[in-house]
Design an enzyme around this catalytic site. Structure first.
Site, PDB file in Angstrom:
ATOM      1  N   CYS A 193     -10.037 -23.036   2.893  1.00 36.61           N
ATOM      2  CA  CYS A 193     -10.074 -24.441   2.559  1.00 36.61           C
ATOM      3  C   CYS A 193      -8.888 -24.746   1.648  1.00 36.61           C
ATOM      4  CB  CYS A 193     -11.333 -24.891   1.838  1.00 36.61           C
ATOM      5  SG  CYS A 193     -12.849 -24.570   2.733  1.00 36.61           S
ATOM      6  N   ARG A 242      -4.832 -23.012   5.545  1.00 38.09           N
ATOM      7  CA  ARG A 242      -5.979 -22.470   4.815  1.00 38.09           C
ATOM      8  C   ARG A 242      -7.304 -22.809   5.498  1.00 38.09           C
ATOM      9  NH1 ARG A 242      -4.879 -20.782  -0.246  1.00 38.09           N
ATOM     10  NH2 ARG A 242      -7.066 -20.988  -0.795  1.00 38.09           N
ATOM     11  N   TRP A 265     -12.418 -24.971   6.177  1.00 33.27           N
ATOM     12  CA  TRP A 265     -12.707 -23.847   7.069  1.00 33.27           C
ATOM     13  C   TRP A 265     -14.166 -23.519   6.796  1.00 33.27           C
ATOM     14  CZ3 TRP A 265     -14.117 -18.629   6.921  1.00 33.27           C
ATOM     15  CH2 TRP A 265     -13.741 -17.850   8.025  1.00 33.27           C
ATOM     16  N   ASN A 287     -13.422 -25.449  -2.815  1.00 30.61           N
ATOM     17  CA  ASN A 287     -13.075 -24.259  -2.036  1.00 30.61           C
ATOM     18  C   ASN A 287     -13.858 -23.112  -2.649  1.00 30.61           C
ATOM     19  OD1 ASN A 287     -11.843 -22.143  -0.697  1.00 30.61           O
ATOM     20  ND2 ASN A 287      -9.965 -22.238  -1.918  1.00 30.61           N
ATOM     21  N   GLU A 300      -0.033  -3.687  15.023  1.00 30.50           N
ATOM     22  CA  GLU A 300       0.385  -5.032  14.618  1.00 30.50           C
ATOM     23  C   GLU A 300       0.779  -5.871  15.844  1.00 30.50           C
ATOM     24  OE1 GLU A 300       0.047  -6.823  12.205  1.00 30.50           O
ATOM     25  OE2 GLU A 300       1.586  -8.359  12.348  1.00 30.50           O
ATOM     26  N   LYS A 328      -1.108  -9.358  16.638  1.00 28.19           N
ATOM     27  CA  LYS A 328      -0.393 -10.625  16.788  1.00 28.19           C
ATOM     28  C   LYS A 328      -0.704 -11.224  18.149  1.00 28.19           C
ATOM     29  CE  LYS A 328       0.582 -11.105  13.811  1.00 28.19           C
ATOM     30  NZ  LYS A 328       0.618 -10.976  12.388  1.00 28.19           N
ATOM     31  N   GLU A 361      -4.450 -12.491  18.362  1.00 32.07           N
ATOM     32  CA  GLU A 361      -4.873 -13.588  17.494  1.00 32.07           C
ATOM     33  C   GLU A 361      -4.251 -14.916  17.882  1.00 32.07           C
ATOM     34  OE1 GLU A 361      -2.116 -12.532  13.601  1.00 32.07           O
ATOM     35  OE2 GLU A 361      -3.887 -13.752  13.296  1.00 32.07           O
ATOM     36  N   HIS A 407      -7.298  10.487  25.336  1.00 33.16           N
ATOM     37  CA  HIS A 407      -8.613  10.882  24.836  1.00 33.16           C
ATOM     38  C   HIS A 407      -9.649   9.780  25.043  1.00 33.16           C
ATOM     39  CE1 HIS A 407      -6.938  14.547  23.214  1.00 33.16           C
ATOM     40  NE2 HIS A 407      -5.984  13.835  22.638  1.00 33.16           N
ATOM     41  N   LYS A 418      -5.583 -18.649   7.022  1.00 32.52           N
ATOM     42  CA  LYS A 418      -4.578 -17.729   6.487  1.00 32.52           C
ATOM     43  C   LYS A 418      -5.079 -16.964   5.275  1.00 32.52           C
ATOM     44  CE  LYS A 418       0.245 -17.111   5.917  1.00 32.52           C
ATOM     45  NZ  LYS A 418       0.262 -16.132   7.007  1.00 32.52           N
TER      46      LYS A 418
HETATM   47  C1  F6R Z   1      -2.713 -11.669  10.780  1.00 34.34           C
HETATM   48  C2  F6R Z   1      -2.914 -12.071   9.397  1.00 34.34           C
HETATM   49  C3  F6R Z   1      -4.043 -11.481   8.652  1.00 34.34           C
HETATM   50  C4  F6R Z   1      -3.653 -11.205   7.203  1.00 34.34           C
HETATM   51  C5  F6R Z   1      -4.882 -10.732   6.419  1.00 34.34           C
HETATM   52  C6  F6R Z   1      -4.519 -10.357   4.996  1.00 34.34           C
HETATM   53  O1  F6R Z   1      -1.591 -12.271  11.339  1.00 34.34           O
HETATM   54  O2  F6R Z   1      -2.198 -12.890   8.870  1.00 34.34           O
HETATM   55  O3  F6R Z   1      -4.490 -10.322   9.278  1.00 34.34           O
HETATM   56  O4  F6R Z   1      -2.649 -10.236   7.196  1.00 34.34           O
HETATM   57  O5  F6R Z   1      -5.844 -11.742   6.398  1.00 34.34           O
HETATM   58  O6  F6R Z   1      -3.964 -11.430   4.300  1.00 34.34           O
HETATM   59  P1  F6R Z   1      -3.147 -11.196   2.964  1.00 34.34           P
HETATM   60  O7  F6R Z   1      -1.923 -10.435   3.312  1.00 34.34           O
HETATM   61  O8  F6R Z   1      -2.855 -12.562   2.436  1.00 34.34           O
HETATM   62  O9  F6R Z   1      -4.032 -10.400   2.057  1.00 34.34           O
END
Ligand code: F6R
Length: 601
Positions: free
Chosen positions: A2, A27, A74, A100, A476, A480, A483, A499, A596
């Protein structure tokens, strides 16, 4: 999660608040709302949907007001409906609150309020707050006192902003969720994060847990939880307003992918010299005595930590990476000389903060590796090391992964220098770092990712494989991909495929194989295994690796030190995920169900 913003002292506060909310949409973005005070009292406008929907509703009759609070949500309690959108008001409609966090004792508080005749309009935990203020205002006749009495009843975490119909200030409080004050000329801001008001000012005050403040056009007053006046430093952030805008790119994510050369340059700036090889992280002797490093992190930051742990261990520092949410449950005994490092872009991720607190309670020294000055992780840890990537708005992390890995590489250099000295192998790696930004530029300028995305975007699943540092890059790349495209993608250590996961491989499952120049022959063996099952192969490799006819497609990268090769490969994988998602018309900057900054465990 939020996003909160408040503004007082601006002739036209509502458009400025809507703009600011746009910069906080990362957010959370399932509903939004504003409460504004004008000559006629308090008006509230809110609805389910994105901020642009709310702004469109308000365009014809944008209410004028000099004081406004706004929120982008959110959902944690209650579905994303108009009624559950913030701000929430009391029975009289004269008190409006945005919040929030989570009020953990909301059910009990609500029962009490309902028994005393209060009527609720939403299913949220937040709505108890304005009703409690309403009661306390009747008792005390003083808004500040009523706000404080209310806070004393709340259990859980919060960042709150509140306005009342006949007041000229915004009342705010912070407990466990970030809140920062912005100081403009004759106007003041409050927000969950700096990009919300970066257009207007770069002078900020980060509130601390327990702080309660009142913000007016001409200034602010901050007090601690006990009501004692608190003096918090005013800082200047070094982010430019354009950092928080799209600047001609279709998506923030694409802009941020393209910003990686500069982000890495900033990460390195003033910290590395190569003749002779020296690292200066401004840590002096403060980490001397560290014998082992536990990196704790989530998501992309966890993948950067896996990469970093690999490099720290290879170059002489005992290190391992843990998923932050799992760390408290399976944390090894903390022995003398253990440093627990929270790697977190936002510095606000609840799982990471909880792991760090757990470690500190068990006697570990702690350090934050973060992008956000003044973030909770930066303030709570014994040390903070900033990755300097600049603001990241796209929900999917991109440039911060690169800056995190580069920062951890420098940390390997710091530890080596403070113990046995930087040996020739590590010196070779560190010497390769300054060329990295230019090599990323080469990748960005010549990538065939869009064409490959066109050929393979409609497959059943995508698998990513790599070994050594290419393993976290495979994880990663898959994260990416899934998501932002909402398509199935998985990353595996290349040697692990046979395996079990090999059973999933068919001609409809492209396999992306990442080569670094180390153990390439073994990875090529794994590529042959998947080709024998009919899978198309997309190789990410430099000219050093003779992939030859084993791959259907090549995402080529310039040749660098094998330990940095994965960073270049990762940029190609970001671009692949981006273009596939763009072709599928996904909400790239705001993927469904995600936010985020994840401030709940
Ligand atoms: C994926 C992504 C999330 C963040 C995770 C940790 O693209 O952005 O997986 O990496 O939520 O966030 P931080 O780095 O802010 O602790």
């Amino acid at each position: 999660m939020c996003g909160i913003i408040g503004l007082v002292g601006h002739d036209d506060a509502v458009p400025a608040v809507l703009d600011g909310l746009g910069n906080l949409e990362y957010r959370g973005y399932d509903s939004a709302g504003v409460a504004m005070r004008n000559g006629h009292g308090l008006e509230v406008a809110k609805r389910a949907g994105e901020i642009s929907d709310l702004a469109a509703d308000l365009t014809d009759a944008l209410p004028e007001g000099e004081l406004c609070i706004g929120h982008t949500r959110w959902s944690t309690h209650g579905a994303p409906t108009d009624a559950n959108a913030h701000p929430h008001t009391d029975c009289t409609g004269k008190i409006a609150v945005v919040h929030n966090g989570i009020v953990e004792n909301h059910a009990e508080l609500r029962r009490g309020l309902e028994t005393r005749g209060h009527e609720f309009d939403s299913d949220t935990d937040t709505e108890v707050i304005p009703h409690l203020v309403e009661e306390h205002l009747e008792e005390t006749g003083d808004v500040g006192a009523a706000f404080r009495r209310t806070l004393a009843e709340l259990e859980g975490s919060y960042a709150i902003a509140m306005v009342v119909a006949d007041g000229s200030s915004i009342h705010v409080a912070r407990q466990g969720s970030p809140l920062v004050i912005g100081l403009g000329d004759g106007r003041s801001f409050v927000a969950s994060d700096v990009p919300a008001f970066l257009e207007h000012t770069d002078r900020v005050i980060y509130l601390e847990d327990g702080d309660v403040a009142e913000i007016s056009a001409g200034g602010y007053r901050i007090a601690t939880a006990d009501g004692e006046p608190a003096d918090r430093p005013v800082r200047t952030v070094d982010w430019a307003p354009e950092d928080a805008r799209k600047e001609g790119y279709d998506h923030y994510m694409l802009k941020e992918i393209n910003e990686q050369p500069d982000a890495i340059r900033r990460t390195l700036h003033g910290r590395l010299s190569t003749d002779p090889v020296e690292v200066d992280l401004d840590l002096d002797d403060r980490l001397d005595g560290v014998e082992r490093v536990h990196l704790v992190a989530c998501g992309t930051s966890y993948h950067a930590s896996l990469y970093g742990a690999h490099l720290l261990s290879r170059y002489g520092t005992d290190a391992g990476a843990w998923l932050a949410s799992e760390y408290p449950g399976r944390m090894p005994t903390i022995e003398e000389g253990t440093l627990v490092v929270g790697v977190t872009q936002s510095g606000e991720t609840a799982d990471t903060l909880s792991a760090l607190r757990h470690a500190a309670d068990s006697g570990a020294r702690t350090m934050a590796v973060t992008n956000v000055l003044g973030s909770t992780a930066a303030r709570e840890c014994d040390e903070a090391l900033f990755i300097r990537a600049g603001p990241e708005i796209g929900v999917a992390a991109s440039k911060t992964f690169s800056s995190q890995v580069v920062t951890l590489t420098l940390l390997a250099g710091h530890f080596a220098a403070r113990t046995g000295g930087i040996g020739p192998e590590l010196a070779e790696l560190l010497t390769a770092l300054p060329a990295l930004p230019g090599q990323v530029e080469t990748v960005l300028a010549g990538t065939p990712a869009e064409g490959i995305a066109r050929r393979y975007h409609d497959q059943r699943a995508h698998f990513f494989i790599g070994r050594g540092t290419a393993h976290p890059v495979a994880l990663e790349g898959a994260l990416k991909f899934k998501e932002i495209s909402y398509e199935h993608a998985e990353g595996f250590p290349a040697g692990e495929l046979k395996h079990g996961p090999l059973a999933l491989v068919t001609e409809e499952t492209p396999v992306v194989a990442i080569f670094t120049g180390r153990d390439d022959e073994k990875t090529l063996g794994n590529v042959r295994e998947v080709r024998a099952r009919g899978a198309p192969v997309i190789a990410v490799a430099s000219e050093r690796t003779s992939v030859g006819a084993e791959a259907d497609e090549i995402l080529s990268v310039p040749e660098t030190h094998p330990d940095l090769q994965g960073l270049l490969a990762n940029v190609q994988l970001q671009l692949l995920a981006y273009h596939v998602s763009d072709l599928l018309d996904r909400a790239i900057d705001k993927p469904r169900h995600l936010a985020k900054s994840v401030t709940v465990e």
